[in-house]
Enzyme design. Sequence first.
Site, PDB file in Angstrom:
ATOM      1  N   SER A  21       0.833  -1.191   0.000  1.00  0.00           N
ATOM      2  CA  SER A  21       0.000   0.000   0.000  1.00  0.00           C
ATOM      3  C   SER A  21       0.877   1.254   0.000  1.00  0.00           C
ATOM      4  CB  SER A  21      -0.892   0.001   1.248  1.00  0.00           C
ATOM      5  OG  SER A  21      -1.903   0.971   1.149  1.00  0.00           O
ATOM      6  N   PRO A  22       0.454   2.321  -0.677  1.00  0.00           N
ATOM      7  CA  PRO A  22       1.251   3.551  -0.654  1.00  0.00           C
ATOM      8  C   PRO A  22       1.447   4.055   0.768  1.00  0.00           C
ATOM      9  CG  PRO A  22      -0.423   3.663  -2.358  1.00  0.00           C
ATOM     10  CD  PRO A  22      -0.735   2.452  -1.543  1.00  0.00           C
ATOM     11  N   CYS A  24       3.641   7.075   2.816  1.00  0.00           N
ATOM     12  CA  CYS A  24       4.540   8.228   2.765  1.00  0.00           C
ATOM     13  C   CYS A  24       5.769   7.973   3.632  1.00  0.00           C
ATOM     14  CB  CYS A  24       3.821   9.482   3.227  1.00  0.00           C
ATOM     15  SG  CYS A  24       2.537  10.037   2.074  1.00  0.00           S
ATOM     16  N   ALA A  56       2.313   8.215  -2.029  1.00  0.00           N
ATOM     17  CA  ALA A  56       1.625   9.252  -2.792  1.00  0.00           C
ATOM     18  C   ALA A  56       2.673  10.179  -3.386  1.00  0.00           C
ATOM     19  CB  ALA A  56       0.686  10.032  -1.877  1.00  0.00           C
ATOM     20  N   GLN A  98       1.263   6.128  -7.013  1.00  0.00           N
ATOM     21  CA  GLN A  98      -0.012   6.748  -6.674  1.00  0.00           C
ATOM     22  C   GLN A  98       0.092   8.247  -6.909  1.00  0.00           C
ATOM     23  OE1 GLN A  98      -1.292   7.564  -2.525  1.00  0.00           O
ATOM     24  NE2 GLN A  98      -2.942   6.080  -2.890  1.00  0.00           N
ATOM     25  N   TYR A 181      -7.774  14.297   0.758  1.00  0.00           N
ATOM     26  CA  TYR A 181      -6.946  15.031  -0.184  1.00  0.00           C
ATOM     27  C   TYR A 181      -7.823  15.585  -1.311  1.00  0.00           C
ATOM     28  CZ  TYR A 181      -3.316  12.942   2.655  1.00  0.00           C
ATOM     29  OH  TYR A 181      -2.539  12.571   3.715  1.00  0.00           O
ATOM     30  N   ARG A 229      -7.909   5.001  -5.614  1.00  0.00           N
ATOM     31  CA  ARG A 229      -8.183   4.823  -4.182  1.00  0.00           C
ATOM     32  C   ARG A 229      -9.247   5.825  -3.764  1.00  0.00           C
ATOM     33  NH1 ARG A 229      -4.045   4.097   0.855  1.00  0.00           N
ATOM     34  NH2 ARG A 229      -4.391   1.933   0.248  1.00  0.00           N
ATOM     35  N   ARG A 323       1.249  -1.069   7.341  1.00  0.00           N
ATOM     36  CA  ARG A 323       2.075  -1.187   8.552  1.00  0.00           C
ATOM     37  C   ARG A 323       2.697  -2.574   8.706  1.00  0.00           C
ATOM     38  NH1 ARG A 323      -2.004   2.338   9.753  1.00  0.00           N
ATOM     39  NH2 ARG A 323      -1.431   4.280  10.811  1.00  0.00           N
TER      40      ARG A 323
END
Length: 354
Positions: A21-22, A24, A56, A98, A181, A229, A323
Site C-alpha cells: 500500500s502507498p 509516505c 503518494a 499513486q 486530499y 483509491r 504497517r
Amino acid sequence: MQLFETFQQRDVKFRNRIAVSPMCEYSSDDGFANDWHLVHLGSRAVGGAGTVLTEAIAITPEGRISPADLGIWKDDHIDYLARIVRFLKQHSAVAGTQLAHAGFKASMPVPWKHGPAVPESEGGWRPVYSSTNRAFAEGYVTPQRLDKAGIDRVVACFAQAAQRTLAAGFELIEIHAAHGYLMHQFLSPITNDRTDEYGGSFENRTRALRQVVEAVRKVWPERLPLWVRISAHDWVDGGWTIDDSVALVRELKKLGVDLIDCSSGGISPKARIPVASGYQVPFAERIRREAGIATGAVGMIIAPEQAEQIIANGQADVVLLARELLRDPYWPLHAAKDLGVDVDWPVQYARAKR
C-alpha cells in the site's frame, strides 16, 4: 491458496494478490526519490509482494503533504524513479505509483516533527488548490479556493504526471481520491460547498475526479491498468457514503478504471472511525459486488489466514498491506510458508528457506 494465485489486468500479470500500500516516507528533497526509496520499495519486491506502489507522489509542488514528499511534477524526477522501477521488475513485482494532490492538507510538517503548518520561511507554502476555503483543522493553513482555470490546471497536471510515470517505466497508476486530499474534497459534501458545476449535486461533485480519470486514461496506454483509491465512507453525518461510492465506481468503470482501492475516512477530524481488524473489507466486498469491478481491501490486514480468507471469499481481488509490511518486508514469503504454499525465494536468500 488463492492469495498466491496470479491474476491479470489488461496486459499486466501480477504474481500474487499482495500489494504494498502507498506509504509516505517523508524522505525526499524537492520531490526527488533517493536511495532510501530504492531500498524501502526494493526490499518489498524481494520480500515477495506482487505489486509495489510508491508513496503518494505529488503532481505539483503545492500538492505535497509535506516538503519531504515524493514528486513527479518535472521531468528531472524521472531518472531515479526509473532506477527503482528497474529493480522492482527485476524481482518480479509490478511497479506502480499513486498520483496525488493534497489540497487543503498540504504544507504540513513530517509526522515526527509535530506542530502547525510549515511556514513559507521554512519551505512551506499556502495550499492554493482546494475545493473549499476552509482549513482542515486547527494548525492547518487556510487554502485558496480553486477557480475553473485552477481545476483545469490540476487535471492537466495529473495527465502530465501520468506521462512521466510511463516514461519512468511504471506499469500501474493509482489515482489518490481518498483521505481528505484534493479529489476527495470535491466528492464529499463535508468539504465541497461550491455552487458551480463542481459543487452541489452528485454529478457535479464527482466531475473533477471523472475529468482526472479521463485525462489520465487518454495518456496512459490501454495495455496498462488504472486504479483509484477512494474513501468509501466519511464516517461523518452528512458526508460521503458507501452508496455514493458504489454509484461513483460504476461511472469510473466506464471511464477505464480497473480496480478500486477501498479505504475510508480522512475528510474531517470529527470522524469517529471504528478501527478494528478488517473493518474496511465490507466496503471492498460491496463495491466489488454491486459495481462489478475488481477491488482492493486495506486496513488492519495482518494475519496470512485473514488475507487468504478475504480473497477466497470473494471480498476483494487484492489485499494492500501497509504497517505490516513496514514491520516485515518479507511478509509474503512468511505468509506463503504459513499457508503451505511453495513460492520461489530470491536465489540469494534460498539457503534460508525452510
